[in-house]
Scaffold this active site. Structure first.
Site, PDB file in Angstrom:
ATOM      1  CG  LEU A  16      30.734  -4.057  16.860  1.00  0.00           C
ATOM      2  CD1 LEU A  16      29.661  -4.977  16.341  1.00  0.00           C
ATOM      3  CD2 LEU A  16      30.733  -4.054  18.390  1.00  0.00           C
ATOM      4  CG  ASP A  48      47.603   4.791  19.639  1.00  0.00           C
ATOM      5  OD1 ASP A  48      46.782   4.905  20.572  1.00  0.00           O
ATOM      6  OD2 ASP A  48      48.476   3.908  19.600  1.00  0.00           O
ATOM      7  CG  LEU A  49      41.582   5.676  20.807  1.00  0.00           C
ATOM      8  CD1 LEU A  49      40.858   4.664  21.690  1.00  0.00           C
ATOM      9  CD2 LEU A  49      40.623   6.782  20.389  1.00  0.00           C
ATOM     10  CB  SER A  72      37.913  -6.198  21.763  1.00  0.00           C
ATOM     11  OG  SER A  72      38.725  -7.019  20.957  1.00  0.00           O
ATOM     12  CB  SER A 108      32.140  -5.466  27.508  1.00  0.00           C
ATOM     13  OG  SER A 108      32.213  -6.871  27.545  1.00  0.00           O
ATOM     14  CE1 TYR A 142      37.222  -5.216  26.434  1.00  0.00           C
ATOM     15  CE2 TYR A 142      36.045  -7.094  27.328  1.00  0.00           C
ATOM     16  CZ  TYR A 142      36.134  -6.064  26.413  1.00  0.00           C
ATOM     17  OH  TYR A 142      35.143  -5.885  25.481  1.00  0.00           O
ATOM     18  CB  SER A 171      28.519 -12.587  21.850  1.00  0.00           C
ATOM     19  OG  SER A 171      29.486 -13.051  22.719  1.00  0.00           O
ATOM     20  NE  ARG A 180      29.489 -15.769  28.226  1.00  0.00           N
ATOM     21  CZ  ARG A 180      29.889 -14.812  27.390  1.00  0.00           C
ATOM     22  NH1 ARG A 180      30.244 -15.108  26.148  1.00  0.00           N
ATOM     23  NH2 ARG A 180      29.932 -13.557  27.792  1.00  0.00           N
TER      24      ARG A 180
HETATM   25  P1  NAI Z   1      38.249  -5.624  17.697  1.00  0.00           P
HETATM   26  O1  NAI Z   1      39.413  -5.964  18.554  1.00  0.00           O
HETATM   27  O2  NAI Z   1      37.978  -6.455  16.485  1.00  0.00           O
HETATM   28  O3  NAI Z   1      38.358  -4.102  17.212  1.00  0.00           O
HETATM   29  C1  NAI Z   1      38.881  -3.076  18.031  1.00  0.00           C
HETATM   30  C2  NAI Z   1      39.552  -2.064  17.100  1.00  0.00           C
HETATM   31  O4  NAI Z   1      40.082  -1.019  17.917  1.00  0.00           O
HETATM   32  C3  NAI Z   1      40.709  -2.653  16.299  1.00  0.00           C
HETATM   33  O5  NAI Z   1      40.543  -2.417  14.921  1.00  0.00           O
HETATM   34  C4  NAI Z   1      41.938  -1.952  16.852  1.00  0.00           C
HETATM   35  O6  NAI Z   1      42.934  -1.700  15.865  1.00  0.00           O
HETATM   36  C5  NAI Z   1      41.333  -0.650  17.367  1.00  0.00           C
HETATM   37  N1  NAI Z   1      42.167  -0.071  18.424  1.00  0.00           N
HETATM   38  C6  NAI Z   1      42.696  -0.714  19.494  1.00  0.00           C
HETATM   39  N2  NAI Z   1      43.445   0.137  20.232  1.00  0.00           N
HETATM   40  C7  NAI Z   1      43.371   1.338  19.587  1.00  0.00           C
HETATM   41  C8  NAI Z   1      43.940   2.611  19.860  1.00  0.00           C
HETATM   42  N3  NAI Z   1      44.754   2.806  20.909  1.00  0.00           N
HETATM   43  N4  NAI Z   1      43.677   3.615  19.017  1.00  0.00           N
HETATM   44  C9  NAI Z   1      42.885   3.423  17.923  1.00  0.00           C
HETATM   45  N5  NAI Z   1      42.314   2.239  17.608  1.00  0.00           N
HETATM   46  C10 NAI Z   1      42.557   1.206  18.441  1.00  0.00           C
HETATM   47  O7  NAI Z   1      36.977  -5.603  18.652  1.00  0.00           O
HETATM   48  P2  NAI Z   1      35.435  -5.689  18.273  1.00  0.00           P
HETATM   49  O8  NAI Z   1      34.945  -7.056  18.493  1.00  0.00           O
HETATM   50  O9  NAI Z   1      35.232  -5.040  16.965  1.00  0.00           O
HETATM   51  O10 NAI Z   1      34.802  -4.793  19.429  1.00  0.00           O
HETATM   52  C11 NAI Z   1      34.629  -3.397  19.257  1.00  0.00           C
HETATM   53  C12 NAI Z   1      34.333  -2.775  20.616  1.00  0.00           C
HETATM   54  O11 NAI Z   1      33.178  -3.358  21.170  1.00  0.00           O
HETATM   55  C13 NAI Z   1      35.451  -2.968  21.644  1.00  0.00           C
HETATM   56  O12 NAI Z   1      35.536  -1.803  22.444  1.00  0.00           O
HETATM   57  C14 NAI Z   1      34.960  -4.119  22.481  1.00  0.00           C
HETATM   58  O13 NAI Z   1      35.490  -4.074  23.792  1.00  0.00           O
HETATM   59  C15 NAI Z   1      33.458  -3.896  22.445  1.00  0.00           C
HETATM   60  N6  NAI Z   1      32.716  -5.141  22.619  1.00  0.00           N
HETATM   61  C16 NAI Z   1      32.645  -6.033  21.582  1.00  0.00           C
HETATM   62  C17 NAI Z   1      31.927  -7.188  21.718  1.00  0.00           C
HETATM   63  C18 NAI Z   1      31.742  -8.140  20.585  1.00  0.00           C
HETATM   64  O14 NAI Z   1      31.009  -9.112  20.753  1.00  0.00           O
HETATM   65  N7  NAI Z   1      32.340  -7.913  19.424  1.00  0.00           N
HETATM   66  C19 NAI Z   1      31.285  -7.534  22.998  1.00  0.00           C
HETATM   67  C20 NAI Z   1      31.427  -6.527  24.014  1.00  0.00           C
HETATM   68  C21 NAI Z   1      32.113  -5.375  23.812  1.00  0.00           C
HETATM   69  C1  15L Z   2      33.604  -8.981  24.688  1.00  0.00           C
HETATM   70  O1  15L Z   2      33.606  -7.986  25.418  1.00  0.00           O
HETATM   71  C2  15L Z   2      34.636  -9.166  23.643  1.00  0.00           C
HETATM   72  O2  15L Z   2      35.075  -7.937  23.099  1.00  0.00           O
HETATM   73  C3  15L Z   2      34.165 -10.087  22.520  1.00  0.00           C
HETATM   74  O3  15L Z   2      35.288 -10.452  21.735  1.00  0.00           O
HETATM   75  C4  15L Z   2      33.508 -11.339  23.110  1.00  0.00           C
HETATM   76  O4  15L Z   2      34.457 -12.063  23.839  1.00  0.00           O
HETATM   77  C5  15L Z   2      32.355 -10.932  24.008  1.00  0.00           C
HETATM   78  O5  15L Z   2      32.749  -9.978  24.979  1.00  0.00           O
HETATM   79  C6  15L Z   2      31.728 -12.123  24.747  1.00  0.00           C
HETATM   80  O6  15L Z   2      31.576 -12.059  25.962  1.00  0.00           O
HETATM   81  O7  15L Z   2      31.358 -13.092  24.067  1.00  0.00           O
END
Ligand code: NAI
Ligand code: 15L
Length: 273
Positions: A16, A48-49, A72, A108, A142, A171, A180
């Site tokens: 994202l 790192d956070l 995620s 999420s 999560y 998503s 879904r």
């Molecule tokens: P992703 O897993 O591709 O990206 C997450 C990023 O956070 C990664 O680049 C990772 O290196 C970084 N990260 C993880 N732990 C870290 C830490 N301790 N310190 C610094 N950076 C850290 O996930 P995505 O898909 O990009 O999702 C982004 C956010 O949106 C996440 O919080 C996820 O839970 C939320 N989300 C995403 C959805 C989706 O459909 N992509 C759906 C619902 C929520």
């Molecule tokens: C999330 O929260 C995840 O970060 C993403 O990878 C997808 O699994 C999404 O939900 C989903 O429900 O499709």
């Protein structure tokens, strides 16, 4: 509130984050990027956070934060605790200390993943869209961490006046790849529209919104998102015929099809080794 210009994007190296790095500059934002993995950019920080000092330095001088960083998917509790719970706390504390006024938090659907999807018309199988004030029903550690993030946001608004829009993202990927997803998909362009609305709307306090496109098969209510000024432009329906032909219609007797969180509800739990 003056429109934010400099925005810290955490999780900038992720799926994202990468999409938003492309889309958000068109809205006039100057992005500062943060991720534990290296990411290209004029203003990019590898941190790192868990590192409180680095997080505080990263938030210094920004107008707002889009907080995407974290694990995620489901993982061992200890990992979720460190990245999503403690990490999000470090970010909020840094924002408070540095006087940052607004955070957009990537929550999420899995915060409420056990919620039955609309399908029937009885209390257990409602036909109405899921409201944003539906009770929390996390489907994983999560999802539980996203409940924590939303509550942390509420605390920092009530106690410190730090505003948050918590976006329960469905998503968000370039394409819809499952039946879904037809109901919860948010196109990346709509994601950018929603984040922009969340950054610029006046007086949000702590507002929870659902994050989806205007899908024909939408399962949840977009009212609070629209109230921020979000006007979704996309719909997953063009993928419907092909996906249903390949995967079949959702089966109401299959838990993974009957609840918002999908397979997160039925996947075996991940316990410590
Ligand atoms: P992703 O897993 O591709 O990206 C997450 C990023 O956070 C990664 O680049 C990772 O290196 C970084 N990260 C993880 N732990 C870290 C830490 N301790 N310190 C610094 N950076 C850290 O996930 P995505 O898909 O990009 O999702 C982004 C956010 O949106 C996440 O919080 C996820 O839970 C939320 N989300 C995403 C959805 C989706 O459909 N992509 C759906 C619902 C929520
Ligand atoms: C999330 O929260 C995840 O970060 C993403 O990878 C997808 O699994 C999404 O939900 C989903 O429900 O499709």
């Amino acid at each position: 509130m003056p429109a934010p210009r400099t925005v810290l994007l955490t999780g900038a190296a992720g799926g994202l984050g990468t999409l938003m790095r492309d889309l958000l500059p068109d809205y006039g934002y100057a992005l500062r990027l943060l991720d534990v993995r290296p990411v290209e950019g004029a203003d990019a920080i590898t941190a790192d956070l868990a590192d409180q000092d680095a997080v505080r330095e990263a938030v210094r001088g920004v107008d707002a934060i889009i907080h995407l960083a974290g694990i995620s998917l489901e993982a061992r509790f200890e990992k979720i605790l460190r990245a999503n719970i403690e990490g999000t706390y470090h970010l909020y504390e840094a924002a408070r200390q540095e006087g940052v006024g607004r955070i957009v938090f990537a929550s999420s659907n899995h915060a409420v993943g056990y919620t039955p999807r609309p399908q029937g018309g009885t209390p257990l199988d409602p036909s109405a869209p899921i409201p944003v004030d539906t009770p929390r029903r996390p489907d994983t550690f999560y999802g539980l961490s996203k409940c924590f993030g939303e509550d942390l946001a509420q605390l920092y608004w009530d106690k410190h006046g730090l505003e948050t829009v918590s976006v329960r993202i469905g998503s968000c990927f370039p394409e819809t790849t499952s039946v879904r997803m037809l109901s919860v998909w948010m196109s990346p362009a709509d994601g950018a529209r929603l984040f922009h609305a969340a950054l610029t709307a006046e007086h949000v306090g702590h507002t929870v919104v659902h994050g989806s496109s205007a899908n024909t098969r939408l399962w949840w209510d977009l009212g609070t998102a629209r109230a921020l000024g979000y006007e979704p432009q996309d719909d997953s329906e063009p993928w419907a015929e092909k996906l249903i032909a390949e995967q079949g219609e959702l089966d109401p007797d299959n838990e993974a099809h009957a609840r918002l969180g999908g397979h997160f509800v039925t996947d075996p739990p991940i316990w410590p080794d």
